[in-house]
Every structure is written in structure tokens, then in C-alpha cells.
Motif scaffolding. Structure first.
Motif, PDB file in Angstrom:
ATOM      1  N   LEU A 182     -27.414  29.098 -66.734  1.00 53.38           N
ATOM      2  CA  LEU A 182     -27.772  28.867 -65.229  1.00 53.38           C
ATOM      3  C   LEU A 182     -28.823  29.660 -64.677  1.00 53.38           C
ATOM      4  CD1 LEU A 182     -24.025  28.282 -63.811  1.00 53.38           C
ATOM      5  CD2 LEU A 182     -25.852  26.550 -64.297  1.00 53.38           C
ATOM      6  N   GLU A 183     -29.580  29.013 -63.804  1.00 54.16           N
ATOM      7  CA  GLU A 183     -30.586  30.082 -63.073  1.00 54.16           C
ATOM      8  C   GLU A 183     -29.881  31.090 -61.951  1.00 54.16           C
ATOM      9  OE1 GLU A 183     -33.686  30.427 -64.036  1.00 54.16           O
ATOM     10  OE2 GLU A 183     -33.601  28.525 -65.463  1.00 54.16           O
ATOM     11  N   LYS A 184     -30.214  32.077 -61.654  1.00 53.65           N
ATOM     12  CA  LYS A 184     -29.932  32.797 -60.874  1.00 53.65           C
ATOM     13  C   LYS A 184     -29.841  32.332 -59.173  1.00 53.65           C
ATOM     14  CE  LYS A 184     -31.117  37.404 -62.546  1.00 53.65           C
ATOM     15  NZ  LYS A 184     -31.671  38.845 -62.540  1.00 53.65           N
ATOM     16  N   SER A 185     -30.765  31.268 -59.146  1.00 52.64           N
ATOM     17  CA  SER A 185     -30.674  30.583 -58.060  1.00 52.64           C
ATOM     18  C   SER A 185     -29.648  29.398 -57.764  1.00 52.64           C
ATOM     19  CB  SER A 185     -32.322  30.130 -57.502  1.00 52.64           C
ATOM     20  OG  SER A 185     -32.486  29.038 -58.783  1.00 52.64           O
ATOM     21  N   ASP A 186     -29.044  29.221 -58.975  1.00 54.81           N
ATOM     22  CA  ASP A 186     -27.971  27.956 -58.909  1.00 54.81           C
ATOM     23  C   ASP A 186     -26.749  28.653 -58.351  1.00 54.81           C
ATOM     24  OD1 ASP A 186     -29.884  26.263 -59.788  1.00 54.81           O
ATOM     25  OD2 ASP A 186     -29.151  26.780 -62.028  1.00 54.81           O
ATOM     26  N   VAL A 187     -25.772  27.807 -58.196  1.00 56.42           N
ATOM     27  CA  VAL A 187     -24.479  28.438 -57.816  1.00 56.42           C
ATOM     28  C   VAL A 187     -23.880  29.145 -59.041  1.00 56.42           C
ATOM     29  CG1 VAL A 187     -22.160  27.791 -56.865  1.00 56.42           C
ATOM     30  CG2 VAL A 187     -24.215  26.739 -55.855  1.00 56.42           C
ATOM     31  N   ASN A 188     -23.345  30.219 -58.985  1.00 56.93           N
ATOM     32  CA  ASN A 188     -22.805  31.216 -59.893  1.00 56.93           C
ATOM     33  C   ASN A 188     -21.336  31.586 -59.766  1.00 56.93           C
ATOM     34  OD1 ASN A 188     -25.329  31.896 -62.293  1.00 56.93           O
ATOM     35  ND2 ASN A 188     -26.103  31.443 -60.358  1.00 56.93           N
ATOM     36  N   LEU A 189     -21.050  31.825 -58.607  1.00 53.70           N
ATOM     37  CA  LEU A 189     -19.808  32.352 -58.222  1.00 53.70           C
ATOM     38  C   LEU A 189     -19.183  31.440 -57.137  1.00 53.70           C
ATOM     39  CD1 LEU A 189     -21.798  35.049 -58.548  1.00 53.70           C
ATOM     40  CD2 LEU A 189     -19.499  36.160 -58.820  1.00 53.70           C
ATOM     41  N   ALA A 190     -17.986  31.568 -57.133  1.00 55.91           N
ATOM     42  CA  ALA A 190     -16.930  30.727 -55.878  1.00 55.91           C
ATOM     43  C   ALA A 190     -15.861  31.962 -55.617  1.00 55.91           C
ATOM     44  CB  ALA A 190     -16.352  29.474 -56.548  1.00 55.91           C
ATOM     45  N   SER A 191     -15.782  31.889 -54.480  1.00 52.74           N
ATOM     46  CA  SER A 191     -14.716  32.885 -53.695  1.00 52.74           C
ATOM     47  C   SER A 191     -13.595  32.236 -52.645  1.00 52.74           C
ATOM     48  CB  SER A 191     -15.326  34.075 -53.132  1.00 52.74           C
ATOM     49  OG  SER A 191     -16.014  33.916 -52.012  1.00 52.74           O
ATOM     50  N   CYS A 192     -12.873  32.549 -52.328  1.00 55.27           N
ATOM     51  CA  CYS A 192     -11.668  32.279 -51.287  1.00 55.27           C
ATOM     52  C   CYS A 192     -11.157  33.173 -50.535  1.00 55.27           C
ATOM     53  CB  CYS A 192     -10.650  31.302 -51.777  1.00 55.27           C
ATOM     54  SG  CYS A 192      -9.800  32.081 -53.163  1.00 55.27           S
ATOM     55  N   SER A 193     -10.585  32.986 -49.366  1.00 56.09           N
ATOM     56  CA  SER A 193     -10.040  34.056 -48.509  1.00 56.09           C
ATOM     57  C   SER A 193      -8.851  33.466 -47.853  1.00 56.09           C
ATOM     58  CB  SER A 193     -11.073  34.574 -47.471  1.00 56.09           C
ATOM     59  OG  SER A 193     -11.413  33.458 -46.609  1.00 56.09           O
ATOM     60  N   THR A 194      -8.175  34.134 -47.057  1.00 57.81           N
ATOM     61  CA  THR A 194      -6.903  33.930 -46.391  1.00 57.81           C
ATOM     62  C   THR A 194      -7.140  33.013 -45.221  1.00 57.81           C
ATOM     63  OG1 THR A 194      -6.838  35.934 -45.224  1.00 57.81           O
ATOM     64  CG2 THR A 194      -5.543  35.816 -47.214  1.00 57.81           C
ATOM     65  N   ASP A 195      -8.210  33.061 -44.786  1.00 60.47           N
ATOM     66  CA  ASP A 195      -8.521  32.016 -43.613  1.00 60.47           C
ATOM     67  C   ASP A 195      -8.769  30.811 -43.831  1.00 60.47           C
ATOM     68  OD1 ASP A 195     -10.894  32.462 -44.802  1.00 60.47           O
ATOM     69  OD2 ASP A 195     -12.090  33.266 -42.930  1.00 60.47           O
ATOM     70  N   GLY A 196      -8.603  30.439 -45.145  1.00 59.60           N
ATOM     71  CA  GLY A 196      -8.920  29.152 -45.641  1.00 59.60           C
ATOM     72  C   GLY A 196     -10.140  28.479 -46.143  1.00 59.60           C
ATOM     73  N   SER A 197     -11.145  29.647 -46.095  1.00 58.79           N
ATOM     74  CA  SER A 197     -12.603  29.171 -46.389  1.00 58.79           C
ATOM     75  C   SER A 197     -12.704  29.504 -47.925  1.00 58.79           C
ATOM     76  CB  SER A 197     -13.585  30.104 -45.424  1.00 58.79           C
ATOM     77  OG  SER A 197     -13.335  31.338 -45.900  1.00 58.79           O
ATOM     78  N   VAL A 198     -13.620  28.849 -48.413  1.00 60.15           N
ATOM     79  CA  VAL A 198     -14.221  28.751 -49.668  1.00 60.15           C
ATOM     80  C   VAL A 198     -15.770  28.797 -49.769  1.00 60.15           C
ATOM     81  CG1 VAL A 198     -14.456  27.780 -52.175  1.00 60.15           C
ATOM     82  CG2 VAL A 198     -12.126  27.432 -50.609  1.00 60.15           C
ATOM     83  N   LYS A 199     -16.211  29.723 -50.413  1.00 58.31           N
ATOM     84  CA  LYS A 199     -17.829  30.046 -50.376  1.00 58.31           C
ATOM     85  C   LYS A 199     -18.229  29.876 -51.709  1.00 58.31           C
ATOM     86  CE  LYS A 199     -17.542  32.835 -46.048  1.00 58.31           C
ATOM     87  NZ  LYS A 199     -18.074  31.404 -45.134  1.00 58.31           N
ATOM     88  N   LEU A 200     -19.399  29.476 -51.896  1.00 61.73           N
ATOM     89  CA  LEU A 200     -20.262  29.617 -53.092  1.00 61.73           C
ATOM     90  C   LEU A 200     -21.439  30.351 -52.913  1.00 61.73           C
ATOM     91  CD1 LEU A 200     -20.377  25.568 -53.739  1.00 61.73           C
ATOM     92  CD2 LEU A 200     -18.445  27.461 -54.407  1.00 61.73           C
ATOM     93  N   TRP A 201     -21.878  31.200 -54.128  1.00 66.11           N
ATOM     94  CA  TRP A 201     -22.792  32.030 -54.177  1.00 66.11           C
ATOM     95  C   TRP A 201     -23.944  32.002 -55.252  1.00 66.11           C
ATOM     96  CZ3 TRP A 201     -21.692  36.044 -50.377  1.00 66.11           C
ATOM     97  CH2 TRP A 201     -20.517  35.831 -49.748  1.00 66.11           C
ATOM     98  N   ASN A 202     -25.130  32.347 -55.095  1.00 71.27           N
ATOM     99  CA  ASN A 202     -25.858  32.686 -56.352  1.00 71.27           C
ATOM    100  C   ASN A 202     -26.091  34.057 -56.466  1.00 71.27           C
ATOM    101  OD1 ASN A 202     -27.660  33.650 -54.404  1.00 71.27           O
ATOM    102  ND2 ASN A 202     -28.775  31.554 -54.083  1.00 71.27           N
ATOM    103  N   LEU A 203     -26.838  34.423 -57.562  1.00 73.47           N
ATOM    104  CA  LEU A 203     -27.115  35.748 -57.949  1.00 73.47           C
ATOM    105  C   LEU A 203     -28.430  36.655 -57.308  1.00 73.47           C
ATOM    106  CD1 LEU A 203     -26.317  35.765 -61.907  1.00 73.47           C
ATOM    107  CD2 LEU A 203     -24.704  36.098 -59.990  1.00 73.47           C
ATOM    108  N   GLU A 204     -29.006  35.719 -56.341  1.00 72.03           N
ATOM    109  CA  GLU A 204     -30.278  36.297 -55.784  1.00 72.03           C
ATOM    110  C   GLU A 204     -30.003  36.796 -54.145  1.00 72.03           C
ATOM    111  OE1 GLU A 204     -33.054  33.186 -55.888  1.00 72.03           O
ATOM    112  OE2 GLU A 204     -33.579  33.578 -58.153  1.00 72.03           O
ATOM    113  N   SER A 205     -28.845  36.226 -53.653  1.00 68.52           N
ATOM    114  CA  SER A 205     -28.674  36.472 -52.076  1.00 68.52           C
ATOM    115  C   SER A 205     -27.205  37.228 -51.940  1.00 68.52           C
ATOM    116  CB  SER A 205     -28.921  35.149 -51.360  1.00 68.52           C
ATOM    117  OG  SER A 205     -28.654  35.484 -49.901  1.00 68.52           O
ATOM    118  N   ASP A 206     -27.373  37.896 -50.875  1.00 75.62           N
ATOM    119  CA  ASP A 206     -25.965  38.602 -50.544  1.00 75.62           C
ATOM    120  C   ASP A 206     -25.228  37.755 -49.568  1.00 75.62           C
ATOM    121  OD1 ASP A 206     -26.807  40.858 -51.793  1.00 75.62           O
ATOM    122  OD2 ASP A 206     -27.535  41.804 -49.764  1.00 75.62           O
TER     123      ASP A 206
END
Length: 438
Positions: A273-297
Motif C-alpha cells: 500500500l502507498e502511504k497516501s492510501d488508507v492504512n489504518l482505522a480507529s474507533c471511539s466511544t462516541d460511535g465514530s470510526v475514522k480512516l487514516w493514511n501515513l502522510e497526515s495527522d
């Protein structure tokens, strides 16, 4: 003797009335009424008679009410004699319970209990017991219907995804079976030597380094597929990336505003996978799910759908699908290729805490706060295995890395397909076709 006593009494003269006596009787009655009313008025004036109101009691109505009550009691006893009550004390108790009456009174015997049931039925009617039993049967039938497995028609995207999952998982299962057969042919002594070497190497493990990850507790950590990074999640709402093995901070991912439950790397992250692609996924107690790449915070995308806390996220081995579990008693499957939710699966009676996919990509295992685990076939949508035994909540589920517990591959004649050992009971019986395997 006095002179007065010697005097004879005057003879009583006879009166002769001519005509009708009606007028004389009316005059007599009117004179007596006048004297009585005058006496009552005099008593009230003297204070000897107190009349507070003008209410009167009609004796005839009172007598008629008593007669009505007596007739009603007589009719009730007559109906009671005509009602047939079972002589079985168990059935009598069940009838009293169905009518909402106490089944046993102090000092009451079976005969008294039958008479009490007969008396109750004479009041409420003999059909009340049958009606109550019909309502119980209807409630039991509705409860059984709620416990039955039911299906509804899915979307076209779900059908395409199931076909894609079948084509993806079957070749991987065949390769895994081939490697398992090859391993089965290895001599027992050779396998024992390998296990001994592995055990010796594990004894030499020690703490390589230690790092303070956050000001708040660390809730989750996950290694990247290339083993060069470690992702951590914290209750502070921050996710951090660390280099391996020196544990230097690479990047802090900011986007969540409450406790983060999990952060996981996507398969092939750091490999293909490229760093600009979606590389991670996270979740929290407020019901949100977020996708991350390796280039941005900052997150590159948000996934919304759950109405309660999202406790875990897990990537499908293909990297195309993402599974999320929530405390809304459901787990969901998201297709990142079509960018939509393709499956909203219910089945747990309480919140679902963890999810994990089989290495082949054909199955998904979930564990919930109801102390039960379930294994789902992603190709059909069925719950194929129900796992019970825990007494409290299940917080983690995980398949064996080789997809089975004991390296044996099973062929089921009913579904014409090889199973992993999770489909076998303790006595090596297939849960599908109930055949024993050798």
C-alpha cells in the motif's frame, strides 16, 4: 265502702249513625294527624327532636336489595354446582395461577382448593380459564417466533460482496489445506523437536524497551504488517505511531474527541500500500470510526452509522472490508470499494465487543457482553457456530493463525466443502452433517 262506690255507673248510650261512615273516618284521621303534627312541632321547638336533613329510607327498596343479593348468591351457587373442575390438584393449581389467584392458602386442602376454583369460575365465568390459557399459548407462540432465525432480502451490493468473498476465500482455503496436509505428513519426532526449539526460544524473551505512550491509559496497540511500526490508542483520544524497535514517536493522529477503543493497520500496509492510501482505522466511544493514511495527522474519512459506543474495528484479510462492533447489540461490515455499509448484523442480546476474521476470509467471530460468542459465515450470512461457556462478558475473540486448532482438515459431505476444525464438536463430529471423521 264510700258513698261514691255505692253509686251505680251511668249506662253507656248507644250511638246510631245514619249514612256512610267515610266522612266520620276522614274527620277522625285528620284530627289525629293534626294532633301528631302539633306534637312533632312542639318537640322540635323544645329541642327534644333533631331533624338534620330530609333524607328518608324506603323500607321496601331495602327489602328488595336484600332479596336481590340473596337471589344472586343462590344463582352463583347454582352455577358453581354446574361447573366441572378437575380432580387433579396440579391442574387446579395451574387454573388458579392462570386466573391470578393464590394457588395455596394456609390450611387449605385439595378439596377446599377445588371448591375455591369452582367459586372463582362461577364469578368470572367458566370460559375465563380457557381464555387465559389461550392468551398464554399465544404469548408463548409469539416468544418462540421471536427466538426463531429469520432472514430478509439484502441489497445487490451485499450479494456481490458475498460472491466476491466466496471466490476470495476458496483458493486460500485450498492452499491452507495443502500446507496442513504437508505438515500432517511430517514425522511426530520432527514436530516435537520444532516445538521444543520454539519453547526454548520463548524462554529467552525479555523486555527490549519501554516507552510512556500517553498521559491517559493505553487501550489498544497493533503492529504493522511489515513489523516496522506500532500503533497505540489512548483514552485521551489520540492515536500514535511508533517506530520498531527503537520506540520513537513517528506521528500523532488527532481526530477523536473521546476514548479511543482500537486502532488497527490495514493488511498489506507498509508492504504494497502507498502511504497516501488508507492504512489504518480507529474507533471511539462516541460511535465514530475514522480512516487514516501515513502522510497526515488528520483522518481522511469518517464512517458513521453506529448509534452507541464502537469498541473494536477489524480489517478483513483482503483489506477491502472493515468490521466494526458496537454496544448497540450489532456489528457491521463496510465495503471500502463501494464506500457503503453492506451488512448490519444483529444476533447478540447485549453489546458486541470484539470481532475477528478467519485467515481465509470466509468467517467472522464476534464476542459480546452477553457472555456468548458467534461465528458467522460471510458468504451466506448464517451464524454457523454458537459459542457458550463463559460466565461473564467476552472482551476478545481470535482465530488461530493457521485457521484451525489442531492442523486437521475436514471434508463435509453435506455442504461438499472442507471445513476448519471449528465446525467439529469435541468428539470429532461435523456440526453440519453429523458424520465422524478419521
Amino acid at each position: 265502702m264510700s258513698d261514691d262506690e255505692d253509686v251505680a255507673p251511668a249506662p253507656k248510650r248507644t250511638r246510631v249513625y245514619y249514612g256512610s261512615l267515610e266522612e266520620k273516618e276522614r274527620e277522625r284521621l285528620s284530627s289525629e294527624k293534626g294532633r301528631g303534627s302539633d306534637g312533632v312541632k312542639a318537640g322540635i321547638k323544645a329541642g327534644n327532636i333533631n331533624i338534620s336533613s330530609g333524607e328518608t329510607l324506603d323500607l321496601e327498596d331495602r327489602v328488595s336489595e336484600r332479596q336481590h343479593d340473596a337471589l344472586a348468591a343462590f344463582e352463583q351457587r347454582r352455577r358453581a354446582r354446574q361447573i366441572t373442575v378437575s380432580t387433579d390438584d396440579t391442574e387446579v393449581k395451574a387454573g388458579l395461577r392462570a386466573l391470578g389467584e393464590p394457588i395455596i392458602l394456609f390450611g387449605e386442602g385439595p378439596a377446599d382448593r377445588r371448591e375455591r376454583l369452582r367459586s372463582v369460575l362461577s364469578v368470572v365465568g367458566p370460559d375465563a380459564l380457557k381464555k387465559s390459557r389461550r392468551e398464554e399459548e399465544r404469548a408463548k407462540r409469539s416468544q418462540d417466533e421471536c427466538q426463531q432465525t429469520w432472514y430478509h432480502e439484502g441489497s445487490a451490493s451485499l450479494k456481490d460482496a458475498r460472491l466476491w468473498l466466496a471466490k476470495y476465500s476458496l483458493p486460500r482455503a485450498m492452499k491452507r489445506l495443502e500446507s496442513a496436509r504437508a505438515l500432517r505428513d511430517v514425522a511426530e519426532a520432527t514436530r516435537a523437536i520444532r516445538q521444543q526449539e520454539l519453547q526454548n526460544s520463548l524462554r529467552n524473551l525479555n523486555n527490549f524497551c519501554s516507552q510512556i505512550g500517553d498521559d491517559r491509559p493505553i487501550s489498544f496497540c497493533h503492529f504493522s504488517p511489515d513489523s516496522k511500526m506500532l500503533a497505540t490508542a489512548s483514552w485521551s483520544g489520540l492515536c500514535k505511531l511508533w517506530s520498531v524497535p527503537d520506540c520513537n514517536l513517528i506521528r500523532t493522529l488527532r481526530g477523536h474527541h473521546t476514548n479511543v477503543g482500537a486502532v488497527v493497520f490495514r493488511p498489506e500496509s507498509g508492504i504494497s500500500l502507498e502511504k497516501s492510501d488508507v492504512n489504518l482505522a480507529s474507533c471511539s466511544t462516541d460511535g465514530s470510526v475514522k480512516l487514516w493514511n501515513l502522510e497526515s495527522d488528520e483522518p481522511v474519512a469518517d464512517i458513521e452509522g453506529h448509534s452507541d459506543r464502537v469498541s473494536r474495528v477489524s480489517w478483513h484479510p483482503s483489506g477491502r472490508f472493515l468490521g466494526t462492533t458496537s454496544y448497540d447489540n450489532s456489528w457491521r461490515l463496510w465495503d471500502l470499494e463501494v464506500q457503503e455499509e453492506i451488512l448490519h448484523q444483529e444476533g447478540h442480546s447485549k453489546g458486541v465487543h470484539d470481532i475477528h476474521f478467519h485467515p481465509d476470509g470466509s468467517l467472522a467471530a464476534t464476542g459480546g457482553l452477553d457472555a456468548f460468542g458467534r461465528v458467522w459465515d460471510l458468504r451466506t450470512g448464517r451464524c454457523v457456530v454458537f459459542l457458550e461457556g463463559h460466565l461473564k462478558e467476552i472482551y476478545s475473540v481470535h482465530f488461530s493463525p493457521n485457521g484451525s486448532a489442531n492442523e486437521r482438515r475436514i471434508y463435509c459431505k453435506k455442504v461438499n466443502y472442507y471445513h476448519c476444525d471449528i465446525f467439529l464438536s469435541s468428539d470429532s463430529k461435523c456440526l453440519f452433517c453429523s458424520l465422524y471423521f478419521f
